[in-house]
Design a protein around this motif. Structure first.
Motif, PDB file in Angstrom:
ATOM      1  N   ILE A 281       0.846  -1.195   0.000  1.00  0.00           N
ATOM      2  CA  ILE A 281       0.000   0.000   0.000  1.00  0.00           C
ATOM      3  C   ILE A 281       0.880   1.244   0.000  1.00  0.00           C
ATOM      4  N   GLN A 282       0.344   2.338  -0.470  1.00  0.00           N
ATOM      5  CA  GLN A 282       1.044   3.617  -0.466  1.00  0.00           C
ATOM      6  C   GLN A 282       0.119   4.680   0.126  1.00  0.00           C
ATOM      7  N   THR A 283       0.602   5.360   1.145  1.00  0.00           N
ATOM      8  CA  THR A 283      -0.184   6.415   1.790  1.00  0.00           C
ATOM      9  C   THR A 283       0.752   7.341   2.559  1.00  0.00           C
ATOM     10  N   PRO A 284       0.441   8.630   2.620  1.00  0.00           N
ATOM     11  CA  PRO A 284       1.280   9.525   3.426  1.00  0.00           C
ATOM     12  C   PRO A 284       1.243   9.205   4.917  1.00  0.00           C
ATOM     13  N   GLU A 285       0.154   8.579   5.393  1.00  0.00           N
ATOM     14  CA  GLU A 285       0.053   8.357   6.833  1.00  0.00           C
ATOM     15  C   GLU A 285      -0.711   7.072   7.119  1.00  0.00           C
ATOM     16  N   LEU A 286      -0.112   6.237   7.969  1.00  0.00           N
ATOM     17  CA  LEU A 286      -0.750   5.021   8.453  1.00  0.00           C
ATOM     18  C   LEU A 286      -0.931   5.152   9.956  1.00  0.00           C
ATOM     19  N   ARG A 287      -2.195   5.144  10.403  1.00  0.00           N
ATOM     20  CA  ARG A 287      -2.496   5.271  11.827  1.00  0.00           C
ATOM     21  C   ARG A 287      -2.891   3.895  12.357  1.00  0.00           C
ATOM     22  N   PHE A 288      -1.896   3.176  12.874  1.00  0.00           N
ATOM     23  CA  PHE A 288      -2.133   1.823  13.365  1.00  0.00           C
ATOM     24  C   PHE A 288      -2.339   1.901  14.871  1.00  0.00           C
ATOM     25  N   LEU A 289      -3.581   2.164  15.268  1.00  0.00           N
ATOM     26  CA  LEU A 289      -3.890   2.478  16.660  1.00  0.00           C
ATOM     27  C   LEU A 289      -5.054   1.637  17.176  1.00  0.00           C
ATOM     28  N   GLY A 290      -5.228   0.454  16.600  1.00  0.00           N
ATOM     29  CA  GLY A 290      -6.326  -0.395  17.012  1.00  0.00           C
ATOM     30  C   GLY A 290      -5.947  -1.340  18.136  1.00  0.00           C
ATOM     31  N   GLU A 291      -6.830  -2.297  18.362  1.00  0.00           N
ATOM     32  CA  GLU A 291      -6.607  -3.317  19.381  1.00  0.00           C
ATOM     33  C   GLU A 291      -5.709  -4.415  18.811  1.00  0.00           C
ATOM     34  N   ARG A 292      -4.799  -4.939  19.643  1.00  0.00           N
ATOM     35  CA  ARG A 292      -3.870  -5.971  19.173  1.00  0.00           C
ATOM     36  C   ARG A 292      -4.638  -7.229  18.758  1.00  0.00           C
ATOM     37  N   PRO A 293      -4.437  -7.708  17.523  1.00  0.00           N
ATOM     38  CA  PRO A 293      -5.081  -8.965  17.116  1.00  0.00           C
ATOM     39  C   PRO A 293      -4.531 -10.129  17.942  1.00  0.00           C
ATOM     40  N   GLN A 294      -5.410 -10.982  18.405  1.00  0.00           N
ATOM     41  CA  GLN A 294      -4.988 -12.126  19.208  1.00  0.00           C
ATOM     42  C   GLN A 294      -4.506 -13.280  18.344  1.00  0.00           C
ATOM     43  N   ARG A 295      -5.023 -13.374  17.141  1.00  0.00           N
ATOM     44  CA  ARG A 295      -4.591 -14.423  16.210  1.00  0.00           C
ATOM     45  C   ARG A 295      -4.449 -13.793  14.828  1.00  0.00           C
ATOM     46  N   GLY A 296      -3.948 -14.600  13.888  1.00  0.00           N
ATOM     47  CA  GLY A 296      -3.749 -14.099  12.539  1.00  0.00           C
ATOM     48  C   GLY A 296      -2.455 -13.304  12.413  1.00  0.00           C
ATOM     49  N   ARG A 297      -2.282 -12.674  11.258  1.00  0.00           N
ATOM     50  CA  ARG A 297      -1.047 -11.944  10.962  1.00  0.00           C
ATOM     51  C   ARG A 297      -1.368 -10.558  10.397  1.00  0.00           C
ATOM     52  N   VAL A 298      -0.476  -9.629  10.683  1.00  0.00           N
ATOM     53  CA  VAL A 298      -0.511  -8.297  10.069  1.00  0.00           C
ATOM     54  C   VAL A 298       0.640  -8.244   9.079  1.00  0.00           C
ATOM     55  N   ILE A 299       0.338  -7.991   7.808  1.00  0.00           N
ATOM     56  CA  ILE A 299       1.340  -8.030   6.747  1.00  0.00           C
ATOM     57  C   ILE A 299       1.541  -6.626   6.196  1.00  0.00           C
ATOM     58  N   LEU A 300       2.782  -6.120   6.291  1.00  0.00           N
ATOM     59  CA  LEU A 300       3.120  -4.794   5.766  1.00  0.00           C
ATOM     60  C   LEU A 300       4.217  -4.879   4.707  1.00  0.00           C
ATOM     61  N   SER A 301       4.454  -6.041   4.166  1.00  0.00           N
ATOM     62  CA  SER A 301       5.552  -6.242   3.222  1.00  0.00           C
ATOM     63  C   SER A 301       5.405  -5.325   2.018  1.00  0.00           C
ATOM     64  N   GLY A 302       6.456  -4.564   1.745  1.00  0.00           N
ATOM     65  CA  GLY A 302       6.477  -3.694   0.577  1.00  0.00           C
ATOM     66  C   GLY A 302       5.667  -2.423   0.696  1.00  0.00           C
ATOM     67  N   ALA A 303       5.044  -2.174   1.842  1.00  0.00           N
ATOM     68  CA  ALA A 303       4.247  -0.964   2.001  1.00  0.00           C
ATOM     69  C   ALA A 303       5.135   0.270   2.058  1.00  0.00           C
ATOM     70  N   ARG A 304       4.604   1.416   1.636  1.00  0.00           N
ATOM     71  CA  ARG A 304       5.345   2.679   1.630  1.00  0.00           C
ATOM     72  C   ARG A 304       4.480   3.752   2.295  1.00  0.00           C
ATOM     73  N   VAL A 305       4.945   4.270   3.427  1.00  0.00           N
ATOM     74  CA  VAL A 305       4.231   5.343   4.113  1.00  0.00           C
ATOM     75  C   VAL A 305       5.237   6.415   4.514  1.00  0.00           C
ATOM     76  N   VAL A 306       4.742   7.612   4.743  1.00  0.00           N
ATOM     77  CA  VAL A 306       5.605   8.699   5.212  1.00  0.00           C
ATOM     78  C   VAL A 306       5.585   8.728   6.739  1.00  0.00           C
ATOM     79  N   ASN A 307       4.417   8.891   7.333  1.00  0.00           N
ATOM     80  CA  ASN A 307       4.277   8.926   8.793  1.00  0.00           C
ATOM     81  C   ASN A 307       3.628   7.639   9.278  1.00  0.00           C
ATOM     82  N   LEU A 308       4.273   6.989  10.232  1.00  0.00           N
ATOM     83  CA  LEU A 308       3.695   5.822  10.884  1.00  0.00           C
ATOM     84  C   LEU A 308       3.317   6.221  12.305  1.00  0.00           C
ATOM     85  N   ILE A 309       2.007   6.344  12.553  1.00  0.00           N
ATOM     86  CA  ILE A 309       1.498   6.677  13.881  1.00  0.00           C
ATOM     87  C   ILE A 309       1.002   5.378  14.501  1.00  0.00           C
ATOM     88  N   ASP A 310       1.584   4.989  15.639  1.00  0.00           N
ATOM     89  CA  ASP A 310       1.247   3.680  16.190  1.00  0.00           C
ATOM     90  C   ASP A 310       1.361   3.655  17.702  1.00  0.00           C
TER      91      ASP A 310
END
Length: 533
Positions: A313-342
């Motif tokens: 994905i491409q975006t100037p800002e990624l706001r990753f501020l949710g609840e931690r997933p208990q299972r499964g995976r979060v995949i950010l491979s190859g993503a391009r962001v300017v600001n990572l708010i987390d």
């Protein structure tokens, strides 16, 4: 058969009283209201049966839409129908509908068929619909479906919406293919609002384009029947994708009214909220988002084989501020962001995060997120050693002037790399780490040099070696002699003039070897720093 007068219905239609009222209201541009005044009995989603006084045949509705009578003088024809039970299948596929259309609180006996039809504005508000089939639908204005309940899916594949698409508080169940909303290739010129929507099946937006913002605030996407609750690869949103909470108290939602467009604010503190919830996987691969992707307060409920996939994905800002997933995976491979708010509490643990090739420029932590937790974040994303996440984190820290933290990250990278090396290289790495921390803490070398110099000076002060050649040696100086042994390359004309023997020979050998080790590790560390800078 007597020809109908101008604006009269054909006699063979045999209009019922409800249909005659609708026909006249169409010509006047007014609303035909078939409510009986009892909220429970007027609820299109309730259990009460609706009698013949509220029934309108779909063929009469289609006739008004496709070839309706002329309006009364000075009026504009429009179909505004409230509280009706529309029998049979409403089919205007391929037709051009010029009048304004708003059906409110209506029940449909069968599916609504609109493929390749052309509307100005179409509003179905709080209606009970078995299925809406509208592939390649074209509207010049809005398409509104708020608070509708659709039992067997909505199809909007390749539809073109001239202004806004509204699905607020809509409840959509899956079709035979397990999809609740099929909108691949959809184009919305302005906003797509699906706030507080309930989707039971796969919501598919493959290759869709939204001209302003896409809001799923407070929505619940649930797909226990398949892998993904939201499948939207190659989605393009010119501004922001909101997967956040929606305010309930003192909001338009609390009164049941349709909210205005362009809601762009997070609910204020103290407001009762309904968070966004996704039960099942989510795929946003290769998406383009002009302003931001916002996951604040989002909740993801996944099985072990499901993913929140944000690949490339491409975006100037990624706001990753949710609840931690208990299972499964979060995949950010190859993503391009300017600001990572987390937040540290938002990221999954070891094995639950993949971010090979994930590039960001600035880290903006929300709350407590010290370097130790940030290193755990990187370690969780690299079950097997990979240098890129460490180097990306170091580059981000260095760009904000946090050079000391950047060196700590690169030191952690070397320690992680050491675990993959053969035994001999691993031992050499341990020695470098213990002495000068792979060159990232060069002050250690000076301390070790000072300690060894003091030890050598003390020893050789009490046990001076004999001269190599009598009468040719310089005046004895244990300080310079010990320093000459420690410093490789530099010659102080002391080491070659004396001939240590016995224990002195071993002490001299240890000093020489230690000097080379310290010099080599400092030089290696300096070269790594220079390459990174």
């Amino acid at each position: 058969m007597t020809e109908p007068g101008d604006g009269d219905a054909p006699a063979d239609l045999q209009l019922t009283s409800a249909e005659w009222s609708m026909w006249q209201a169409f010509r006047n541009g007014s609303t035909c209201d078939l409510h009986i005044g009892d909220p429970a009995r007027d609820d299109p989603h309730g259990q009460h049966l609706w009698g013949p006084e509220r029934r309108v045949r779909a063929r009469v509705v289609a006739l008004l839409l496709l070839d309706g009578p002329p309006p009364q003088p000075g009026r504009v024809a429009a179909l505004q129908l409230t509280g009706a039970y529309i029998t049979d299948t409403l089919d205007v596929a391929g037709g051009t509908i010029k009048p304004f259309v708003e059906l409110r609180d209506c029940r449909f006996e069968a599916e609504v068929v609109l493929p390749e039809s052309h509307f100005t504005t179409l509003r179905l508000v709080n209606c009970a619909i078995p299925r809406l089939e509208a592939a390649r639908l074209h509207t010049e204005g809005d398409l509104h479906l708020p608070r509708c309940v659709v039992q067997s899916g909505i199809r909007l594949t390749d539809a073109q919406i001239g202004t806004d698409l509204m699905l607020n508080q809509t409840i959509v169940h899956k079709d035979r293919q397990g999809r609740s909303l099929m909108a691949d290739g959809l184009t919305v010129a302005q906003d797509l609002q699906a706030e507080m929507m309930e989707s039971y099946g796969e919501l598919s937006l493959r290759g869709a384009t939204v001209g302003v913002s896409l809001s799923l605030r407070g929505s619940r996407l649930c797909n226990p029947f398949g892998r993904r609750a939201l499948n939207a690869p190659q989605l393009t949103v010119e501004r922001t994708l909101y997967l956040t909470a929606a305010g309930l108290a003192n909001s338009p939602f609390s009164s049941g009214a349709t909210p205005p467009y362009g809601i762009g604010q997070t609910p204020s503190r103290g407001t009762r909220v309904q968070r966004f919830e996704c039960e099942g996987g989510m795929r946003l691969d290769d998406g383009r988002f002009g302003d931001a992707v916002d996951f604040e307060n989002a909740r993801f409920i996944m099985e072990s084989d499901q993913e929140l996939s944000l690949r490339r994905i491409q975006t100037p800002e990624l706001r990753f501020l949710g609840e931690r997933p208990q299972r499964g995976r979060v995949i950010l491979s190859g993503a391009r962001v300017v600001n990572l708010i987390d937040k540290s509490a938002s990221w999954p643990g070891l094995g639950g995060l993949w971010m090979a090739g994930f590039a960001y420029e600035t880290l903006i932590p929300r709350g407590h997120f010290p370097l130790a937790l940030r290193l755990q974040w990187v370690a969780a994303a690299t079950p097997e050693y990979a240098p890129e996440p460490y180097e990306m984190l170091a580059a981000s820290l260095r760009s904000t002037g946090e050079d000391a933290d950047a060196r700590e990250v690169l030191l952690a990278k070397q320690r992680r790399r050491r675990e993959t090396l053969p035994l001999a290289a691993k031992l050499w790495g341990i020695l470098q780490d213990w002495t000068v921390a792979y060159g990232y803490r060069p002050g250690r070398a000076a301390v070790w040099m000072a300690v060894l110099w003091a030890i050598g000076t003390l020893y050789f002060s009490t046990s001076p070696p004999p001269p190599l050649k009598a009468g040719e040696a310089p005046p004895w100086n244990p300080y310079l002699y010990s320093l000459d042994l420690l410093l490789p390359v530099i010659d102080l004309n002391q080491g070659a003039a004396w001939k240590p023997g016995g224990g002195s020979q071993w002490v001299a050998a240890v000093l020489i070897l230690a000097g080379w080790v310290l010099a080599t590790t400092v030089a290696a560390g300096a070269s790594r720093l220079l390459r990174r800078q």
